[in-house]
Every structure is written in C-alpha cells, then in structure tokens.
Write a protein that holds these residues in place. Structure first.
Motif, PDB file in Angstrom:
ATOM      1  N   THR A  38       0.816  -1.219   0.000  1.00 40.56           N
ATOM      2  CA  THR A  38       0.000   0.000   0.000  1.00 40.56           C
ATOM      3  C   THR A  38       0.849   1.269   0.000  1.00 40.56           C
ATOM      4  OG1 THR A  38      -0.140   0.126   2.432  1.00 40.56           O
ATOM      5  CG2 THR A  38      -1.797  -1.200   1.296  1.00 40.56           C
ATOM      6  N   VAL A  39       2.162   1.131   0.227  1.00 40.25           N
ATOM      7  CA  VAL A  39       3.043   2.307   0.249  1.00 40.25           C
ATOM      8  C   VAL A  39       3.042   3.015  -1.100  1.00 40.25           C
ATOM      9  CG1 VAL A  39       5.454   3.037   0.392  1.00 40.25           C
ATOM     10  CG2 VAL A  39       4.515   1.501   2.122  1.00 40.25           C
ATOM     11  N   LEU A  40       3.001   2.242  -2.182  1.00 35.74           N
ATOM     12  CA  LEU A  40       2.978   2.840  -3.521  1.00 35.74           C
ATOM     13  C   LEU A  40       1.744   3.726  -3.694  1.00 35.74           C
ATOM     14  CD1 LEU A  40       4.065   3.128  -6.392  1.00 35.74           C
ATOM     15  CD2 LEU A  40       2.811   1.034  -6.996  1.00 35.74           C
ATOM     16  N   PHE A  41       0.589   3.241  -3.233  1.00 36.57           N
ATOM     17  CA  PHE A  41      -0.642   4.023  -3.367  1.00 36.57           C
ATOM     18  C   PHE A  41      -0.590   5.279  -2.494  1.00 36.57           C
ATOM     19  CE2 PHE A  41      -1.815  -0.385  -4.351  1.00 36.57           C
ATOM     20  CZ  PHE A  41      -2.343  -0.202  -5.628  1.00 36.57           C
ATOM     21  N   ALA A  42      -0.006   5.130  -1.309  1.00 33.49           N
ATOM     22  CA  ALA A  42       0.133   6.294  -0.428  1.00 33.49           C
ATOM     23  C   ALA A  42       1.054   7.337  -1.058  1.00 33.49           C
ATOM     24  CB  ALA A  42       0.677   5.861   0.936  1.00 33.49           C
ATOM     25  N   THR A  43       2.116   6.869  -1.731  1.00 32.81           N
ATOM     26  CA  THR A  43       3.035   7.791  -2.403  1.00 32.81           C
ATOM     27  C   THR A  43       2.322   8.528  -3.531  1.00 32.81           C
ATOM     28  OG1 THR A  43       4.882   6.300  -1.927  1.00 32.81           O
ATOM     29  CG2 THR A  43       5.243   7.971  -3.616  1.00 32.81           C
ATOM     30  N   ILE A  44       1.496   7.803  -4.290  1.00 37.18           N
ATOM     31  CA  ILE A  44       0.736   8.432  -5.371  1.00 37.18           C
ATOM     32  C   ILE A  44      -0.197   9.502  -4.818  1.00 37.18           C
ATOM     33  CG2 ILE A  44      -1.065   8.021  -7.105  1.00 37.18           C
ATOM     34  CD1 ILE A  44       0.223   5.262  -7.572  1.00 37.18           C
ATOM     35  N   ILE A  45      -0.889   9.190  -3.707  1.00 38.54           N
ATOM     36  CA  ILE A  45      -1.791  10.168  -3.087  1.00 38.54           C
ATOM     37  C   ILE A  45      -1.018  11.382  -2.595  1.00 38.54           C
ATOM     38  CG2 ILE A  45      -3.311  10.568  -1.100  1.00 38.54           C
ATOM     39  CD1 ILE A  45      -4.186   7.608  -1.392  1.00 38.54           C
ATOM     40  N   MET A  46       0.138  11.131  -1.964  1.00 36.71           N
ATOM     41  CA  MET A  46       0.964  12.206  -1.423  1.00 36.71           C
ATOM     42  C   MET A  46       1.368  13.196  -2.515  1.00 36.71           C
ATOM     43  SD  MET A  46       4.607  11.831   0.606  1.00 36.71           S
ATOM     44  CE  MET A  46       5.473  11.205  -0.843  1.00 36.71           C
ATOM     45  N   ILE A  47       1.790  12.666  -3.665  1.00 40.48           N
ATOM     46  CA  ILE A  47       2.220  13.521  -4.767  1.00 40.48           C
ATOM     47  C   ILE A  47       1.021  14.117  -5.495  1.00 40.48           C
ATOM     48  CG2 ILE A  47       3.587  13.634  -6.880  1.00 40.48           C
ATOM     49  CD1 ILE A  47       5.126  13.131  -4.268  1.00 40.48           C
ATOM     50  N   TYR A  48      -0.037  13.344  -5.632  1.00 39.58           N
ATOM     51  CA  TYR A  48      -1.240  13.798  -6.341  1.00 39.58           C
ATOM     52  C   TYR A  48      -1.792  15.099  -5.767  1.00 39.58           C
ATOM     53  CZ  TYR A  48      -6.355  13.957  -6.874  1.00 39.58           C
ATOM     54  OH  TYR A  48      -7.649  14.366  -7.059  1.00 39.58           O
ATOM     55  N   VAL A  49      -1.843  15.183  -4.459  1.00 37.67           N
ATOM     56  CA  VAL A  49      -2.390  16.380  -3.817  1.00 37.67           C
ATOM     57  C   VAL A  49      -1.539  17.604  -4.135  1.00 37.67           C
ATOM     58  CG1 VAL A  49      -2.938  17.465  -1.606  1.00 37.67           C
ATOM     59  CG2 VAL A  49      -3.510  15.062  -1.984  1.00 37.67           C
ATOM     60  N   THR A  50      -0.213  17.420  -4.134  1.00 40.20           N
ATOM     61  CA  THR A  50       0.664  18.563  -4.418  1.00 40.20           C
ATOM     62  C   THR A  50       0.619  18.964  -5.892  1.00 40.20           C
ATOM     63  OG1 THR A  50       2.611  17.193  -4.888  1.00 40.20           O
ATOM     64  CG2 THR A  50       2.235  17.809  -2.594  1.00 40.20           C
ATOM     65  N   MET A  51       0.145  18.060  -6.757  1.00 46.72           N
ATOM     66  CA  MET A  51       0.094  18.332  -8.195  1.00 46.72           C
ATOM     67  C   MET A  51      -1.187  19.047  -8.633  1.00 46.72           C
ATOM     68  SD  MET A  51       2.896  17.258  -9.734  1.00 46.72           S
ATOM     69  CE  MET A  51       3.701  17.990  -8.319  1.00 46.72           C
ATOM     70  N   ILE A  52      -2.161  19.158  -7.750  1.00 48.58           N
ATOM     71  CA  ILE A  52      -3.409  19.848  -8.104  1.00 48.58           C
ATOM     72  C   ILE A  52      -3.126  21.348  -8.178  1.00 48.58           C
ATOM     73  CG2 ILE A  52      -5.796  20.331  -7.420  1.00 48.58           C
ATOM     74  CD1 ILE A  52      -5.797  17.676  -5.916  1.00 48.58           C
ATOM     75  N   GLY A  53      -3.295  21.909  -9.363  1.00 46.47           N
ATOM     76  CA  GLY A  53      -2.990  23.325  -9.568  1.00 46.47           C
ATOM     77  C   GLY A  53      -1.562  23.567 -10.005  1.00 46.47           C
ATOM     78  N   PHE A  54      -0.821  22.504 -10.274  1.00 46.05           N
ATOM     79  CA  PHE A  54       0.583  22.612 -10.698  1.00 46.05           C
ATOM     80  C   PHE A  54       0.666  23.172 -12.117  1.00 46.05           C
ATOM     81  CE2 PHE A  54       4.214  20.483 -12.812  1.00 46.05           C
ATOM     82  CZ  PHE A  54       5.244  21.032 -12.064  1.00 46.05           C
ATOM     83  N   ASN A  55       1.583  24.104 -12.358  1.00 50.61           N
ATOM     84  CA  ASN A  55       1.779  24.712 -13.669  1.00 50.61           C
ATOM     85  C   ASN A  55       2.755  23.864 -14.485  1.00 50.61           C
ATOM     86  OD1 ASN A  55       2.098  26.297 -15.908  1.00 50.61           O
ATOM     87  ND2 ASN A  55       2.815  28.110 -14.821  1.00 50.61           N
ATOM     88  N   TYR A  56       2.229  23.022 -15.382  1.00 56.60           N
ATOM     89  CA  TYR A  56       3.054  22.061 -16.102  1.00 56.60           C
ATOM     90  C   TYR A  56       3.978  22.699 -17.131  1.00 56.60           C
ATOM     91  CZ  TYR A  56      -0.035  18.784 -13.873  1.00 56.60           C
ATOM     92  OH  TYR A  56      -0.723  18.083 -12.929  1.00 56.60           O
TER      93      TYR A  56
END
Length: 331
Positions: A38-56
């Motif tokens: 489940t660590v992989l999924f937690a890592t995805i969630i951790m990064i996903y939140v910081t990517m909302i509103g990210f200027n690509y």
C-alpha cells in the motif's frame, strides 16, 4: 475532526516522532509487512495532492536548469564521495553495511522530495525535474558506482525504475491536472488558492506519515534484534545526513534563490530509500538492509528538524521591499 485532520500539518515536528514511536511499538507486536504494497498508493496520493494546480509549462522551462545542474553535481559526485569516505573510515569492518550506505547515497530523490518542497513552499516544478532526472540517472549509474565503491556489480531493474517514475510522478501529475480542471468549473482561481488548496494540503502530510509508519514498523524487529550494530549505523547516518545538509545548504544559499534552494536541498538530501532497501535485501543481506532501515528514521527526523530551522533562518520568507521601505507619513 477538523482539528485531527490538520494536526500533522500544524505540528509536523511532533507528528513525525509520534509516528516513529507508534511504528516501533506496533511493529514489535504485530506483522505490518502486509501493508507494504500500500506504500505505492500512499506515495501516489501524497504527490497527487501537491500536483493539483501545478503549472506544467514550468517543466519545459529553462528556468530550472541551474538548480538541476547543481543537483547533478551534488547527487552524483559529492554525495557518493561523502558515503565512500564514511564507509572506508567507519564501516571498514562491516562491508555489507557499507554497501547499504552506498545504495542509500546513490539513489537520490523520491516522492518525498516533491512533497517536502511543497510543504516548505519551495519550487515544486524544479523538485519534479530533480526527481525525474535523479531517478533515471541513479538507476543507470548505481551498478557502476557500487562496483567502484564496494567491489560488487549489482543489477538495477532500470525498466522497473522507469515504471516507478511513471507511477509516483507522472500518474499523480495527470490526476492532479484532471482534478484541477474539474475544480475550476466550480471555483474561481482565488477561491482555489485561498480555500480549496489549503484544505487539501493535510492529505499529503497524512500520506507521508503513513509511508513512514509502514516503512519503519515493517522492520521494527530487525532494528530491535540488531542493537549491537544500531549505534554504529546511527552514528554514520547522522554524519552522512549532516554533511549532506551542510553542503546542499551552502550551494542553495550561495547560488540560488529561496524557492530553487529549497528544491535543491530536498532533491539532494532526501534519498530513495524504498528502492535502496529492496536492492540491499536482494544483493547484500540483513546488515545492508538494517542501515537503510535506520536511514528511514534519520532522514525523516532530519528533514523535519532541518525544515523548522531553515524556514526560520536561511530560507525565511522575507517581507517585500515595498513594506520594508514604506515609512509612516507625517500627520
């Protein structure tokens, strides 16, 4: 419930030690290795939140080239030299632990790099660049560095590392972009920045604490059963991270602005210990895995303490020059 939700973000210096203590206690009485997938999924969630509103668009900008070059210099020249020096002087009687230290030193950046950069209000696009380049180059160069440092060539699953990059960086980026587009249909940009984004931020912290908990608790028995080696490993790791923090901070303060400096420190001090421990177990055995396990503890405590000091001192947010130069008008 809201107080509990925001507690880790408000009291990060307390949250990490509490998580570590809880991990040791629960890991000593229960087998938490079943949680490791489940660590992989937690890592995805951790990064996903910081990517909302990210200027690509900033990813393709040349603006981050300077911090990227400094990170490559530190990650693939200075840090390996530090690890080699400590290994040759302090771990010469424990070659397998030396190998574990080398693995930790040769695999820079992880999802934590992006998350901590966001927490410290640094340059997140630069942190993403450092993460991608660090993982790619680290996976290619690690076997050859190990051959020189510890005399054994270790195979690194390069395709597996690429899959990890896609899973922990690019998928969260895509999900964050889709989420942002959806939110923009319901909120203005001002509402997003002042209400929505701050409300989402604690999710990333909770995910990070979960990763720390699982990583440490799953190996609590290994740590407890090898007390004779823990002091040596802890001493070496404290020196390793202290020197890394000092070197990275020197480069950051001397050559970069605040945002890029924060990204540089997080992109050069934080190591990819999840990949390192997998290689350590497979290639060098329990002693190598032990030092990487302790590195989880030292790294998390180190970045927490460092962040508190850095944000009050060399990375303190300065008042605008306009406010500083404004003088009260005479009546």
């Amino acid at each position: 419930m809201n107080r509990l939700y925001v507690f880790p973000q408000r009291y990060l210096m307390l949250s990490v030690p509490l998580t570590l203590v809880l991990a040791f206690i629960i890991g000593a009485v229960a087998d938490t290795t079943v949680l490791q997938p489940t660590v992989l999924f937690a890592t995805i969630i951790m990064i996903y939140v910081t990517m909302i509103g990210f200027n690509y668009k900033e990813l393709t900008s040349l603006k981050g080239s300077k911090v990227l070059l400094y990170s490559l210099l530190i990650n693939f020249l200075i840090v390996p030299l530090i690890a080699y020096g400590l290994g040759m002087t302090l771990l010469s009687d424990h070659p397998n632990m030396f190998a574990g230290l080398a693995l930790s030193a040769l695999l820079p950046t992880s999802g934590m790099t992006i998350s901590w950069t966001a927490i410290h209000k640094g340059n997140v696009p630069a942190a993403v660049k450092l993460t991608v380049f660090g993982l790619v180059l680290g996976s290619v160069l690690t076997p050859w560095y190990l051959l020189v440092m510890v005399g054994q060539l270790v195979e690194v699953d390069i395709l597996g590392t690429f899959r990890t990059i896609i899973m922990v960086v690019f998928i969260p980026m895509l999900l964050g972009h889709v989420t942002f587009k959806f939110l923009m249909k319901k909120f203005t940009m001002q509402e997003f920045k002042t209400r929505v984004k701050p409300a989402l931020a604690p999710i990333s912290i909770w995910a990070m604490l979960y990763i720390v908990f699982v990583s440490v608790s799953a190996r609590a028995d290994m740590i407890v059963n090898n007390l004779e080696l823990i002091l040596i490993a802890t001493l070496v790791l404290i020196l390793f991270y202290f020197i890394n923090f000092a070197v990275s901070t020197l480069f950051a303060v001397k050559f970069l602005d605040r945002g890029d400096g924060i990204a540089l420190v997080n992109g050069t001090v934080l190591r990819n210990l999840s990949i390192a421990i997998g290689l350590a177990v497979a290639s060098f055995g329990a002693e190598a895995a032990l030092i990487v396990t302790i590195a989880f503890v030292v790294q998390q405590q180190g970045i927490t303490i460092y962040g508190k000091l850095a944000l009050k001192n060399w990375f303190a947010q300065k008042e605008s020059s306009q406010l500083k130069n404004t003088k009260p008008q005479k009546a």
